[in-house]
Structure formats: C-alpha cells, structure tokens
Design an enzyme around this catalytic site. Sequence first.
Site, short mmCIF file in Angstrom:
data_model
loop_
_atom_site.label_atom_id
_atom_site.label_comp_id
_atom_site.label_asym_id
_atom_site.label_seq_id
_atom_site.Cartn_x
_atom_site.Cartn_y
_atom_site.Cartn_z
N CYS A 65 0.84 -1.20 0.00
CA CYS A 65 0.00 0.00 0.00
C CYS A 65 0.88 1.26 0.00
CB CYS A 65 -0.90 0.00 1.23
SG CYS A 65 -2.06 1.39 1.28
N CYS A 69 -0.13 4.71 7.01
CA CYS A 69 -0.86 4.55 8.27
C CYS A 69 -0.01 3.74 9.26
CB CYS A 69 -2.19 3.86 8.03
SG CYS A 69 -3.23 4.65 6.77
N CYS A 72 -0.76 -0.04 10.36
CA CYS A 72 -1.09 -1.04 9.35
C CYS A 72 0.14 -1.83 8.88
CB CYS A 72 -1.77 -0.38 8.16
SG CYS A 72 -2.35 -1.57 6.92
N CYS A 142 -20.19 -5.92 2.14
CA CYS A 142 -19.61 -4.64 2.49
C CYS A 142 -18.29 -4.51 1.74
CB CYS A 142 -19.37 -4.57 4.00
SG CYS A 142 -18.65 -3.03 4.58
N CYS A 202 -20.36 2.27 7.24
CA CYS A 202 -19.72 1.48 8.29
C CYS A 202 -18.41 2.18 8.66
CB CYS A 202 -19.46 0.07 7.77
SG CYS A 202 -18.47 -0.98 8.87
N ARG A 272 -19.44 -3.71 16.51
CA ARG A 272 -18.81 -4.95 16.10
C ARG A 272 -17.46 -5.15 16.79
NH1 ARG A 272 -17.94 -4.63 10.21
NH2 ARG A 272 -20.21 -4.61 10.26
#
Length: 353
Positions: A65, A69, A72, A142, A202, A272
């Site tokens: 990626c 971040c 991550c 999702c 979400c 969740r």
Amino acid sequence: MTTLLDGLVGKALRRETPSRDEALAVLTGAEETLDIVAAAGRVRRHFFGRRVKLNTIINMKSGLCPEDCSYCSQRLGSSAEILKYSWISPEEAARTADRAVRAGAKRICLVASGRGPGARDITRIEDTIAAVKEGSREVEICVCLGLLSDGQAERLAAAGAHAYSHNLNTSEARYADICSTHTFTDRTDTLRRAGAAGLSPCSGAILGMGESDEDIVDLAFALRELDPDSVPVNFLIPFEGTPLADNWELTPERCLRILALFRFFFPDVEVRLAGGREIHLRGLQPLALHLANSMFLGDYLTSEGQPGADDRRMLADAGFVIEGVDEQTLPDARHDLVAIRRRGAGSDMPANT
C-alpha cells in the site's frame, strides 16, 4: 447501579447522546467495570436481544500500500512478514465467501489495500459481488477500498454492495500523528459519498495507538455525527515491522470500558468486535458480547483470528445465538433509514439507473 449509569442507560434507550463528562467517566471514573458492562448490556439487550451477527473479511489484495498509516502491516515501508499478493479472482473470493456463509456469516467484507480504487478495481469488485451473490444471494456485502472518487460509490451500489466501510480510526486532532498521506477529512468525505449513493455507512475505530481518553470521546462524537449503521471497534494488533510495534498498552478491562462507551453512543447500531479482540480481551471475550452485537468470524486482513469453531462455541456457551440471514440487524426505528436493494445485480429486476 449508580446515578451516572442509570442516566446513561436512560439516555441510550431514548437514543440520546452522552455528555462529554459522562463519556469520560465511563473510561476512567470510579464505577466498577462490571457495573459499566451490566449497564451497557441492558442497552444491548433492549435493541438486539441475544443475537450476534457474524461477519467475515476477504482480503482481495494484500500489502504494497502507498499510504503510511502507522498501525497497518500493509503500509508503505512496513517490514512485517505478511502475505503480499495482487487481486485474487472473483471465483476464489466466492469460494471463500461460501465457506463463511456456511459457517454462519451474514456479511462478507471485501477489502483491498491501497489509497483508493481505480476504474479497473471497481470492475473487479463488481465481478466479485456478482460471483458471491450467485452462490449466496441473501448475504450482505460490504466493500472497503479506501478513498472513493466521483461515481464509484454509485457503481458499487448498483452492483449489489450493501455497505461501504471506512474507519475514522482516531480523533481528528491526532490523525496526522498516525498518517501523513491522507487526512481525517478525506475519510469523512468518502463516508458521505458512500451514504449519498445509498450504501450503508460502516465506520469505527482502532484503539491502543496512544490516544487519550479525550481522543476516544472526540472520536465517538465524530462518528455519531456521521450516523453509521455499523461501528467496528478494533484493538491495535502491534505488528513487528510497523511504527506501533511496541504499543501493548491495552488491558481487557480497558477494552470493556471502551466497548461500553461505544454502546452508549450507538445504542441501536451494530457495534462490532473486530481486529485484536483475541489478544487484548483474551478470556473476557464472552463478557464483551454483552456489549457488542456483532463480531468478525475467522481471520483478519493480515493476521489470523480465533478458529471459527471456537467462536461459535464461545457464543453458545455465553448464551448467545447467531443472527440468521433472514433476520434484520437494526431495530425498526433505524430500518427506515436503510434502503435494501431488491433490484439490479442478483435479481430479476433492472437496476435503478
């Protein structure tokens, strides 16, 4: 029960937002943790009974990626020894989804690393949604692909996606401390694009990144303003090879208080249990089910989760039942805000275009 907790329960049952002082007291006040869990558990039972919704993640493209971040393992510069691969095929994703559905999953989360999808990536996801729906028409899908640009959310909705996931992760004030390649506003803009296209929003948090109590409360207020239908609560998995590899600051008690706070802020929303629950809640996972009404089943993006059979046994032992595909998750008062697609891909009716 204390006056504070009685007041929080009353507000939650009326769908009112806690005050800042009340929220901070949940995290660090004098109330016993078990009393806080009991109070928030009353709210959870009122809106969701004993049902637990199961979700599973399919990592469509792992690693490499360009974003930085800090939390991550897929980030730019990460030396974490994770799986790295380009897009898996729609057929492979559909086979994985089918196994998850047969294990009790009601929602499939299609996730891909990267700043955001290109046109070809959206086409891949459209094809994947069609393949998954061919075998499991009723399953919710999702999608989580990063930052969205014009028209992409509409394409995903037309293809049959039910929801779009994009976590805020931490408070706006400290967002630049965990990421420099995009902003907090970039994330809120993407969620608004998704909602405007008819996708169920979400968005949640990652806790354990050095945030203060005030940061957690700020984040809860920011999420409440976005009015998501589901709120994943992640606890940092400190991967070796990432900047936060040494952040092991969470305790099971701290995690329970955080979950209770999110239940008070989101009384009638799908809260969740997400990444990191196994390593931070440990033996108190069953107690957390009295706060959350949803959880991920199986593995996460780049780390392995608890075996599905153990999760299902844990649910049964704690007196909970798995929510069926034909049961609605959100209470009636929120279902008028969610337009369930009945036409287009996977049906006999034309899309609304």
